[in-house]
Design an enzyme around this catalytic site. Structure first.
Site, PDB file in Angstrom:
ATOM      1  CE1 TYR A   1     -13.019   4.383  -7.883  1.00 57.01           C
ATOM      2  CE2 TYR A   1     -15.409   4.468  -8.113  1.00 57.01           C
ATOM      3  CZ  TYR A   1     -14.270   3.817  -7.682  1.00 57.01           C
ATOM      4  OH  TYR A   1     -14.385   2.590  -7.070  1.00 57.01           O
TER       5      TYR A   1
ATOM      6  CB  ALA B   1      -8.443   1.969  -6.578  1.00 61.46           C
ATOM      7  CD  GLU B   2      -5.744   8.307  -5.258  1.00 57.70           C
ATOM      8  OE1 GLU B   2      -6.689   8.748  -4.581  1.00 57.70           O
ATOM      9  OE2 GLU B   2      -4.561   8.382  -4.899  1.00 57.70           O
TER      10      GLU B   2
ATOM     11  N   PRO C   1     -20.172   7.086   6.900  1.00 59.20           N
ATOM     12  CG  PRO C   1     -18.000   6.346   6.520  1.00 59.20           C
ATOM     13  CD  PRO C   1     -19.363   6.345   5.928  1.00 59.20           C
TER      14      PRO C   1
ATOM     15  CB  THR D   1     -16.734   0.187  -8.722  1.00 55.94           C
ATOM     16  OG1 THR D   1     -17.947   0.907  -8.585  1.00 55.94           O
ATOM     17  CG2 THR D   1     -15.972   0.848  -9.861  1.00 55.94           C
ATOM     18  CG  ASP D   2     -22.110  -0.515  -8.424  1.00 56.73           C
ATOM     19  OD1 ASP D   2     -21.245   0.356  -8.192  1.00 56.73           O
ATOM     20  OD2 ASP D   2     -23.144  -0.639  -7.748  1.00 56.73           O
ATOM     21  CD  GLU D   3     -19.161   4.911  -8.538  1.00 63.65           C
ATOM     22  OE1 GLU D   3     -18.838   5.887  -9.229  1.00 63.65           O
ATOM     23  OE2 GLU D   3     -19.085   4.885  -7.308  1.00 63.65           O
TER      24      GLU D   3
ATOM     25  CG  PHE E   1      -8.746  -4.693  -2.158  1.00 59.95           C
ATOM     26  CD1 PHE E   1     -10.131  -4.743  -2.120  1.00 59.95           C
ATOM     27  CD2 PHE E   1      -8.040  -5.792  -1.692  1.00 59.95           C
ATOM     28  CE1 PHE E   1     -10.796  -5.857  -1.630  1.00 59.95           C
ATOM     29  CE2 PHE E   1      -8.691  -6.909  -1.210  1.00 59.95           C
ATOM     30  CZ  PHE E   1     -10.070  -6.948  -1.180  1.00 59.95           C
TER      31      PHE E   1
ATOM     32  CE  LYS F   1     -11.827   0.164  -9.557  1.00 59.31           C
ATOM     33  NZ  LYS F   1     -10.707  -0.411  -8.748  1.00 59.31           N
TER      34      LYS F   1
ATOM     35  CG  ASP G   1      -2.080   0.928   1.115  1.00 60.33           C
ATOM     36  OD1 ASP G   1      -3.223   0.444   1.146  1.00 60.33           O
ATOM     37  OD2 ASP G   1      -1.864   2.152   0.965  1.00 60.33           O
TER      38      ASP G   1
ATOM     39  CG  ASP H   1     -26.821  16.145  -6.870  1.00 56.57           C
ATOM     40  OD1 ASP H   1     -26.347  15.383  -6.005  1.00 56.57           O
ATOM     41  OD2 ASP H   1     -27.464  15.737  -7.853  1.00 56.57           O
TER      42      ASP H   1
ATOM     43  CG  ASP I   1       2.703   4.256  -6.671  1.00 57.70           C
ATOM     44  OD1 ASP I   1       2.147   3.510  -7.500  1.00 57.70           O
ATOM     45  OD2 ASP I   1       2.467   5.470  -6.575  1.00 57.70           O
TER      46      ASP I   1
HETATM   47  P1  NAD Z   1      -9.753   3.244  -0.083  1.00 60.96           P
HETATM   48  O1  NAD Z   1      -9.470   4.556  -0.706  1.00 60.96           O
HETATM   49  O2  NAD Z   1     -10.251   3.204   1.321  1.00 60.96           O
HETATM   50  O3  NAD Z   1      -8.434   2.343  -0.138  1.00 60.96           O
HETATM   51  C1  NAD Z   1      -7.558   2.353  -1.223  1.00 60.96           C
HETATM   52  C2  NAD Z   1      -6.183   1.949  -0.736  1.00 60.96           C
HETATM   53  O4  NAD Z   1      -5.314   1.910  -1.877  1.00 60.96           O
HETATM   54  C3  NAD Z   1      -5.562   2.946   0.262  1.00 60.96           C
HETATM   55  O5  NAD Z   1      -5.020   2.255   1.358  1.00 60.96           O
HETATM   56  C4  NAD Z   1      -4.472   3.637  -0.539  1.00 60.96           C
HETATM   57  O6  NAD Z   1      -3.360   4.040   0.267  1.00 60.96           O
HETATM   58  C5  NAD Z   1      -4.094   2.555  -1.537  1.00 60.96           C
HETATM   59  N1  NAD Z   1      -3.498   3.112  -2.755  1.00 60.96           N
HETATM   60  C6  NAD Z   1      -3.973   4.157  -3.513  1.00 60.96           C
HETATM   61  N2  NAD Z   1      -3.138   4.394  -4.538  1.00 60.96           N
HETATM   62  C7  NAD Z   1      -2.143   3.471  -4.449  1.00 60.96           C
HETATM   63  C8  NAD Z   1      -1.004   3.194  -5.232  1.00 60.96           C
HETATM   64  N3  NAD Z   1      -0.713   3.922  -6.316  1.00 60.96           N
HETATM   65  N4  NAD Z   1      -0.195   2.163  -4.872  1.00 60.96           N
HETATM   66  C9  NAD Z   1      -0.484   1.423  -3.741  1.00 60.96           C
HETATM   67  N5  NAD Z   1      -1.532   1.664  -2.960  1.00 60.96           N
HETATM   68  C10 NAD Z   1      -2.367   2.667  -3.307  1.00 60.96           C
HETATM   69  O7  NAD Z   1     -10.742   2.533  -1.085  1.00 60.96           O
HETATM   70  P2  NAD Z   1     -11.787   1.350  -0.835  1.00 60.96           P
HETATM   71  O8  NAD Z   1     -13.120   1.948  -0.672  1.00 60.96           O
HETATM   72  O9  NAD Z   1     -11.268   0.417   0.174  1.00 60.96           O
HETATM   73  O10 NAD Z   1     -11.747   0.650  -2.256  1.00 60.96           O
HETATM   74  C11 NAD Z   1     -10.912  -0.480  -2.522  1.00 60.96           C
HETATM   75  C12 NAD Z   1     -11.227  -1.033  -3.887  1.00 60.96           C
HETATM   76  O11 NAD Z   1     -12.593  -1.417  -3.959  1.00 60.96           O
HETATM   77  C13 NAD Z   1     -11.025  -0.041  -5.010  1.00 60.96           C
HETATM   78  O12 NAD Z   1     -10.459  -0.712  -6.103  1.00 60.96           O
HETATM   79  C14 NAD Z   1     -12.424   0.442  -5.333  1.00 60.96           C
HETATM   80  O13 NAD Z   1     -12.515   0.850  -6.673  1.00 60.96           O
HETATM   81  C15 NAD Z   1     -13.215  -0.812  -5.077  1.00 60.96           C
HETATM   82  N6  NAD Z   1     -14.626  -0.605  -4.720  1.00 60.96           N
HETATM   83  C16 NAD Z   1     -14.984   0.203  -3.673  1.00 60.96           C
HETATM   84  C17 NAD Z   1     -16.326   0.320  -3.315  1.00 60.96           C
HETATM   85  C18 NAD Z   1     -16.748   1.135  -2.122  1.00 60.96           C
HETATM   86  O14 NAD Z   1     -17.932   1.214  -1.824  1.00 60.96           O
HETATM   87  N7  NAD Z   1     -15.842   1.727  -1.372  1.00 60.96           N
HETATM   88  C19 NAD Z   1     -17.306  -0.341  -4.060  1.00 60.96           C
HETATM   89  C20 NAD Z   1     -16.920  -1.144  -5.138  1.00 60.96           C
HETATM   90  C21 NAD Z   1     -15.577  -1.285  -5.444  1.00 60.96           C
END
Ligand code: NAD
Length: 630
Positions: free
Chosen positions: A150, A79-80, A192, A121-123, A77, A154, A33, A272, A57
């Protein structure tokens, strides 16, 4: 088994690691991470003895290839992840979500990793109509909303994963999941926000009309789905994951407020969010029938899942309070840090803050080629827009001549926005069906901007046909942000900076707002500075601490009948120096003149009465309604 979990210090990744350590205590886990603003080592505090942590990274090949040694499965997992922030900082989203995913795949293949699971994601499927029962399935075509950067990133990552599978036949699976809730979620996300605001007695924001629908799943159920896919999923397959728990935002706000024991009067309607897709809902039949997955916290147990989450945020204030102060730094196109983004708790939106940044942050070393990225980003957007158009009946029914013209306008950066708007427009005009786009006309270019007339053939319920004309215009390729510039003097907002200028196409002199259309790859920051300089002729530069704050006010929907552009709206607060202030006209008495006028903020209502420009009128009305967020 040895797992490598990327993004394991984030919300879902950390919950997955907790789940796995509990269920498979003998397995080894390495978390990779980069610890961005959402990454938090404390998310792994309870399992720190069981987990190896590598700060890296996912684009950092040497570190990644080292971490991948002898790994049996990668669960990706990282991602931004926040739609609102993507608008401010698209490059980072592209760099991590798209380039990072490819880097990881290539390194995993080199290391001979037998199993790769990509989290999505479903987006990526875009938005569903609000009042319908439609749900996404694995067969739903990808159609991310073109202004949801975003979702776009994805979608592009998923495409890269599937292409990689086709080319290499590596054992790869993808899951596209709906909105997650549970412990360790960064406090900028909706549930949250509600809970932490309630704890601190801050009003609970409800965006727009509150009817937007999300399909909520507890992270434990998301983890059990990934577990099954890892163990039983078929290579090359996509699995949709959701608990059949689609709920409107107003339902969520009321439910959390009630379960918390507060009164619903704490809920406050605010403007919005950007790119706020109307509805997501998942049909998870495939994973249920083929892999036997069942969510534990089903729709009828949602109250329990929420109660548990509320209790977690109440008990773990030491976890989330420091996160509220976290700022994500933003670099502009010259790669210097000039602003940061953080959460505005009252509006529940991301806010952009300029000014003195106490500490210069060390610049990340980057292998990122900006020019290449921009070209790719253009093409991806163009492809998505053309795909959307091709799915429209009226587009298919239009002549080849019209279609070719649209394609030509689409690849021209200065008219891309017009084509993007066409792809995003509704298929009806005043309730009557559009049959085809009959012809496209071009306005005289003497105004230095494009002006395009689109003539649609429309049919009403009695099958009577007629023509409807629309005009679109712009200075740049993307019909995007518009700007309200507020002037601050001695710590108080005193004026709105506006200009009087000749308006296309009437030629009459009117009050207008600054900010035309940003260039496709221009960051919000660059766009705003350019607009203030160009349209308001005020010399504010990126290094100028004159810029105080940018507030995003959502999308503008001017009901003008003249255009189908629905740009984003920002309010920016500028601290004008004495020198600049003395040179501009102030007051409300310049009816005959063209040029810049500072309009007294306490006379906003008078300006609304003098406005003829549809954008300005709707922007002012929006500002008037949301004045309390300034
Ligand atoms: P989050 O932002 O809480 O966590 C993302 C993590 O990735 C963080 O710890 C961050 O430090 C790390 N990260 C970001 N850029 C990085 C990089 N370049 N190299 C290494 N680490 C990096 O996000 P989340 O909500 O836990 O989402 C996790 C995954 O699930 C994502 O791929 C997101 O698209 C997917 N997702 C999220 C949701 C949701 O409701 N949150 C729903 C569907 C899918």
């Amino acid at each position: 088994m040895k797992l490598l979990v990327t993004g394991g210090a984030g919300f879902i990744g950390a919950n997955f690691v907790h789940y796995w350590v509990k269920k498979y205590p003998k397995d080894k886990i390495t978390v990779v991470d980069a610890l961005t603003y959402t990454g938090n080592l404390e998310n792994l505090a309870l399992v720190k003895k069981e987990v190896e942590f590598v700060e890296a990274d996912i684009n950092d090949r040497p570190k990644i290839s080292q971490a991948l040694k002898r790994v049996d499965a990668v669960i990706h997992f990282a991602a931004e992840s926040h739609v609102d922030r993507a608008i401010f900082d698209p490059s980072t989203y592209w760099q991590t979500n798209v380039h990072g995913t490819l880097t990881l795949l290539e390194e995993a293949q080199k290391a001979g990793v037998p199993r790769f699971h990509h989290i999505s994601t479903d987006e990526v499927y875009g938005e569903l109509p609000l009042d319908s029962d439609a749900k996404f399935t694995e067969k739903t075509p990808y159609s991310p909303r073109p202004d949801n950067l975003y979702a776009l990133s994805k979608a592009e990552a998923d495409k890269i994963v599937l292409d990689f599978y086709q080319k290499t036949k590596m054992y790869i699976t993808i899951s596209n999941c709906s909105n997650n809730y549970g412990p360790y979620q960064f406090p900028e996300k909706y549930i949250p926000i509600i809970v932490t605001n309630l704890i601190d007695k801050i009003k609970v924001p409800l965006h727009g009309d509150g009817r937007n629908v999300r399909d909520w799943i507890h992270t434990r159920d998301h983890s059990s789905a990934i577990d099954l896919i890892l163990n039983k999923g078929k290579s090359g397959e996509t699995y949709l994951v959701g608990s059949n728990n689609d709920r409107s935002n107003s339902y969520i706000a009321k439910k959390v407020v009630n379960l918390f024991g507060a009164n619903e009067t704490v809920i406050r309607h605010v403007s919005d969010r950007h790119s706020n897709d109307r509805r997501y809902a998942i049909n998870a039949t495939k994973i249920m029938e083929e892999l036997g997955w069942k969510p534990e916290i089903t729709r009828d147990k949602f109250n329990e899942g929420l109660k548990e989450t509320i209790a977690w945020y109440k008990e773990n204030q030491g976890w989330w309070r420091p996160l509220l102060k976290r700022k994500a730094m933003i670099m502009d196109s010259s790669k210097s840090i000039s602003a940061y983004i953080s959460l505005d708790r009252e509006s529940g939106k991301t806010k952009f803050v300029f000014g003195k940044i106490e500490k210069q942050v060390e610049k990340k070393e980057t292998v990122f080629d900006a020019d290449k990225h921009f070209v790719e980003q253009n093409l991806v957007r163009y492809e998505i827009v053309m795909k959307n158009l091709n799915s429209k009946k009226w587009y298919k029914a239009s002549s080849d001549e019209v279609k070719n013209e649209i394609k030509t306008l689409g690849i021209n950066p200065s008219t891309f926005g017009y084509v993007e708007d066409l792809a995003g427009r509704e298929d009806h005009i005043n309730g009557d069906l559009i049959l085809k786009l009959e012809k496209i006309e071009h306005a005289d270019s003497k105004y230095g901007i494009y002006g395009i007339g689109s003539w649609f053939e429309v049919e009403n319920k009695k099958k009577e046909k007629r023509m409807e004309g629309y005009y679109s215009w712009g200075w740049g390729p993307k019909s995007g942000a518009k700007l309200l510039v507020l002037v601050k003097r001695n710590g108080e907002i005193t004026h709105l900076a506006t200009q009087r200028e000749q308006k296309f196409p009437t030629g009459s002199v009117e009050y207008t707002l600054a900010g035309g259309f940003p260039k496709l790859n221009e960051s919000v920051l660059d766009f705003i500075i350019r607009s203030i300089q160009k349209d308001l002729n005020l010399s504010v530069t990126k290094n100028d601490v004159g810029l105080d704050q940018i507030i995003s006010l959502g999308r503008l929907n001017p009901d003008s009948g003249m255009t189908n552009n629905k740009p984003n709206l920002y309010a920016v607060i500028v601290n004008l120096s004495d020198e600049l202030y003395k040179d501009v006209k102030k007051g409300d008495k310049f009816e005959e003149d063209e040029g810049i006028v500072l309009w007294p903020i306490d006379k906003l209502a008078d300006l609304i009465n003098k406005c003829d420009d549809a954008y300005f009128l709707s922007a002012l009305t929006r500002l008037n309604l949301t004045k309390n967020i300034l």
